[in-house]
Structures are given as C-alpha cells and as structure tokens.
Write a protein that holds these residues in place. Structure first.
Motif, PDB file in Angstrom:
ATOM      1  N   ARG A  68      32.461  45.428  42.944  1.00 42.75           N
ATOM      2  CA  ARG A  68      32.440  44.660  41.822  1.00 42.75           C
ATOM      3  C   ARG A  68      33.842  44.504  41.263  1.00 42.75           C
ATOM      4  O   ARG A  68      34.110  43.558  40.469  1.00 42.75           O
ATOM      5  CB  ARG A  68      31.381  45.837  40.964  1.00 42.75           C
ATOM      6  CG  ARG A  68      30.089  45.549  41.258  1.00 42.75           C
ATOM      7  CD  ARG A  68      29.010  46.322  40.355  1.00 42.75           C
ATOM      8  NE  ARG A  68      29.369  47.711  40.061  1.00 42.75           N
ATOM      9  CZ  ARG A  68      28.927  48.677  40.839  1.00 42.75           C
ATOM     10  NH1 ARG A  68      27.983  48.384  41.931  1.00 42.75           N
ATOM     11  NH2 ARG A  68      29.078  49.866  40.754  1.00 42.75           N
TER      12      ARG A  68
ATOM     13  N   ASP B 210      35.114  41.260  42.372  1.00 37.94           N
ATOM     14  CA  ASP B 210      34.494  40.289  41.755  1.00 37.94           C
ATOM     15  C   ASP B 210      35.114  40.173  40.454  1.00 37.94           C
ATOM     16  O   ASP B 210      35.494  38.773  39.916  1.00 37.94           O
ATOM     17  CB  ASP B 210      33.165  40.422  41.788  1.00 37.94           C
ATOM     18  CG  ASP B 210      32.284  40.341  43.164  1.00 37.94           C
ATOM     19  OD1 ASP B 210      33.083  39.848  44.014  1.00 37.94           O
ATOM     20  OD2 ASP B 210      31.334  40.713  43.217  1.00 37.94           O
ATOM     21  N   LYS B 211      35.376  41.125  39.599  1.00 33.93           N
ATOM     22  CA  LYS B 211      35.906  41.111  37.965  1.00 33.93           C
ATOM     23  C   LYS B 211      37.213  40.499  38.198  1.00 33.93           C
ATOM     24  O   LYS B 211      37.702  39.784  37.524  1.00 33.93           O
ATOM     25  CB  LYS B 211      35.592  42.239  37.786  1.00 33.93           C
ATOM     26  CG  LYS B 211      36.184  42.327  36.041  1.00 33.93           C
ATOM     27  CD  LYS B 211      36.144  43.913  35.538  1.00 33.93           C
ATOM     28  CE  LYS B 211      36.537  44.050  34.422  1.00 33.93           C
ATOM     29  NZ  LYS B 211      36.241  45.221  33.579  1.00 33.93           N
ATOM     30  N   LEU B 212      38.190  40.999  39.222  1.00 35.63           N
ATOM     31  CA  LEU B 212      39.462  40.593  39.362  1.00 35.63           C
ATOM     32  C   LEU B 212      39.800  39.248  40.025  1.00 35.63           C
ATOM     33  O   LEU B 212      40.838  38.643  40.226  1.00 35.63           O
ATOM     34  CB  LEU B 212      40.252  41.401  40.008  1.00 35.63           C
ATOM     35  CG  LEU B 212      40.384  42.824  39.220  1.00 35.63           C
ATOM     36  CD1 LEU B 212      40.987  44.164  39.850  1.00 35.63           C
ATOM     37  CD2 LEU B 212      41.100  42.832  37.907  1.00 35.63           C
ATOM     38  N   ASP B 213      38.673  38.526  40.785  1.00 33.32           N
ATOM     39  CA  ASP B 213      38.538  37.729  41.466  1.00 33.32           C
ATOM     40  C   ASP B 213      39.575  37.710  42.643  1.00 33.32           C
ATOM     41  O   ASP B 213      40.473  36.858  42.886  1.00 33.32           O
ATOM     42  CB  ASP B 213      39.051  36.247  40.560  1.00 33.32           C
ATOM     43  CG  ASP B 213      38.767  34.899  41.383  1.00 33.32           C
ATOM     44  OD1 ASP B 213      37.813  34.957  42.321  1.00 33.32           O
ATOM     45  OD2 ASP B 213      39.348  33.884  40.892  1.00 33.32           O
ATOM     46  N   LEU B 214      39.648  38.859  43.181  1.00 36.17           N
ATOM     47  CA  LEU B 214      40.354  39.248  44.470  1.00 36.17           C
ATOM     48  C   LEU B 214      39.478  39.522  45.548  1.00 36.17           C
ATOM     49  O   LEU B 214      38.075  39.897  45.328  1.00 36.17           O
ATOM     50  CB  LEU B 214      41.231  40.289  44.096  1.00 36.17           C
ATOM     51  CG  LEU B 214      42.430  40.068  43.071  1.00 36.17           C
ATOM     52  CD1 LEU B 214      43.145  41.205  42.778  1.00 36.17           C
ATOM     53  CD2 LEU B 214      43.376  39.013  43.626  1.00 36.17           C
ATOM     54  N   SER B 215      39.926  39.521  46.704  1.00 33.58           N
ATOM     55  CA  SER B 215      39.108  40.158  47.937  1.00 33.58           C
ATOM     56  C   SER B 215      39.067  41.452  47.737  1.00 33.58           C
ATOM     57  O   SER B 215      39.891  42.333  47.401  1.00 33.58           O
ATOM     58  CB  SER B 215      39.604  39.741  49.214  1.00 33.58           C
ATOM     59  OG  SER B 215      41.142  40.399  49.537  1.00 33.58           O
TER      60      SER B 215
END
Length: 303
Positions: free
Chosen positions: A25, A28-33
């Motif tokens: 999660r 997803d929040k940081l827009d990283l893998s």
C-alpha cells in the motif's frame, strides 16, 4: 554508519510504510514499486543503525525505535515540504516582500501608480514604501534596510549601482496672479530679483540646480529655505514667492491652481535613478518590481 546519507525519499518511504502498515500500500501511495520502497526503508535502517520494522511472513510491525522516530520524521518532512513550498511561492511571487526607499516626491506622486499595478498582479506580495529625505535614500540602500531606492542624489560609490529611470526639467512654480506669470518669455535671470523658495543648502536637488546655474552666471537668493517640496508649494500658494522645482511636482502644483513655467534661455534637468546595492542580490519579488520600474522608466510621468 553515519546518518549523513539519510535522504528525503527514505524518510517518505518509512512514513508511508508506517502509516499504511504495508509495503504494498505504501508503494501504491508513493507511486513506486514495492521493491523500491523496501530498498529505501532498508537503506534508512542501515543509515540509522536501527531496525524500524519487524517483518514476518504476513505481518509487519513497527519497532519501538521506529515508533519513537516516526513523529520526528513526520515533522522533519513537513518542515522540508514547507521550505520547498515557500521557495516555490517566492519564486513565483506567490508571497514575499519588497522594500523601497524614495524621496517624498517620488513616494507620493510617482510610486503609488506602480505599487497599485504590482499589487493587482501579485496581491500576496507586501510592498513597503519608506518616504524619506533625499539623502536618506542611498544610506538605506547601502545599509541593507531596503531592497532598492528611488532618488536623485548623484551616486558615485563602489557599493551602489544606479539605473537611470527618467530626467525631470526644472521649472518655475508661481501663483497665476504673479507678475512673472504674465511675461511672454521667462528667463533664469528674471528670478534673481524675486523672492525664491527652495530647499536648504546641501540638498542634492538644490546643489544640482545651483551648479548648473553657476555655469551660466546665475545665482538665486532663497528668501525661504525649507525641507519638504509640499511646504514649498504651500508657501508659493500663500503668495510668499516663487519656487524652482522639477516637473515631478506638476500634479501637486496644478492641483492647487499654481502655474508652472519653463525657462527659455537654457534647460536644467535632474536625473531620477533606481539605486541598488552592487554586492547584494535581490529577492525574486524585489527583482520583479525593479525590472518593472526599469522597463517603464517612469514613462507614465514623463513631462
């Protein structure tokens, strides 16, 4: 290991994982893998020499050390974000301050026009106008009390830089019923036998005028010597004499019903300059206001 290599990205990753209680999660929040977030947290733990999370097959728990550091890290990131936001606002003129020193005439009759236009374009920028005596303008710029100044005093100092904005002609200001107002041609020598109101000796405007007149063999005798142009205009309006003033006073003089006459034999002018400190950079807000004035060259007030 030293904590000198702790990065903002590592702190953001840690806060996101601690808040979401999940690497997935947080990613997803940081827009990283997920692997990138995991790597950042591992790097932070290595830099701090502390375990921040206890990892189990299906569970993730923040450690006591991590829990104690979390509020401090949140504050650190928040402070950094505030700095970034403030820097961005300053750069885009979303906030800031401009401080200007100007002689009373420029402060009263010229600068308000430009301050109003600037305020309409940049409403969140505060403009501070210091209306001071002419000789105070360069002193305030030199000391750093203001960003820049508007003045007529000759600048011949290594710590100051002057940008010419305009030149004003010297004219005679008098009542409409004064004898000189009815002369078809008015010359400088016509003023030698009438009461003249002017600034005290040492005033840069008076010095500029007297030097120019001395070259032509003309000397003015001041019956009344005062400090402020407003006082001079008031004394002229009361019938105490005539005044030699620059065309910057046109709005004030004509508003009181006074007459302004040019001299036919030779023209005497003074320079109005924007003065900055040679070794001090301006903030983005002050630089923008300065550039507006330099580009305009006080064109709205040219005689």
């Amino acid at each position: 290991m030293s904590n000198n290599s702790v990065s903002l990205r590592q702190l953001r990753a840690f806060i996101a994982v601690a808040t979401e209680q999940s690497f997935t999660r947080a990613a997803d929040k940081l827009d990283l893998s997920q692997s990138s977030v995991s790597t950042l947290v591992h790097e932070l733990e290595a830099n701090l020499g502390l375990r921040l999370f206890d990892r189990h097959t299906r569970q993730l728990h923040i450690t006591q050390a991590g829990a104690e550091l979390l509020p401090m890290m949140k504050k650190a990131v928040s402070d950094i974000d505030s700095v970034i936001l403030s820097s961005s606002e300053l750069k885009t003129l979303g906030r800031g301050r401009v401080s200007i020193a100007a002689s009373s005439v420029q402060a009263a009759l010229v600068l308000p026009y430009y301050i109003k236009q600037f305020a309409l374009d940049y409403p969140d920028v505060k403009v501070e106008l210091h209306d001071v005596a002419e000789h105070q303008v360069t002193k305030m710029v030199s000391s750093g009390e203001v960003d820049f100044g508007i003045g007529t005093e000759s600048v011949n100092r290594p710590d100051l830089t002057a940008y010419l904005l305009s030149t004003d002609a010297f004219v005679v200001v008098m009542r409409a019923d004064h004898a000189l107002a009815h002369k078809r041609v008015l010359r400088w020598r016509d003023l030698t036998d009438v009461p003249v109101i002017g600034p005290h000796a040492g005033n840069p405007i008076r010095d500029r005028l007297d030097q120019a007149l001395a070259i032509e063999g003309v000397t003015l005798s001041r019956l009344y010597e005062v400090y402020l142009p407003l006082t001079m205009v008031g004394m002229v309006e009361a019938g105490l004499g005539v005044a030699v003033m620059s065309t910057a006073l046109t709005k004030l003089a004509t508003g009181l019903g006074l007459v302004m006459r040019n001299l036919a034999d030779f023209d005497v002018r003074r320079e109005v300059s924007l003065i900055t400190h040679a070794d001090r950079s301006l903030s983005p807000t002050a630089q923008r206001f300065r550039d507006i004035l330099i580009r305009s060259r006080f064109e709205a007030f040219q005689d």
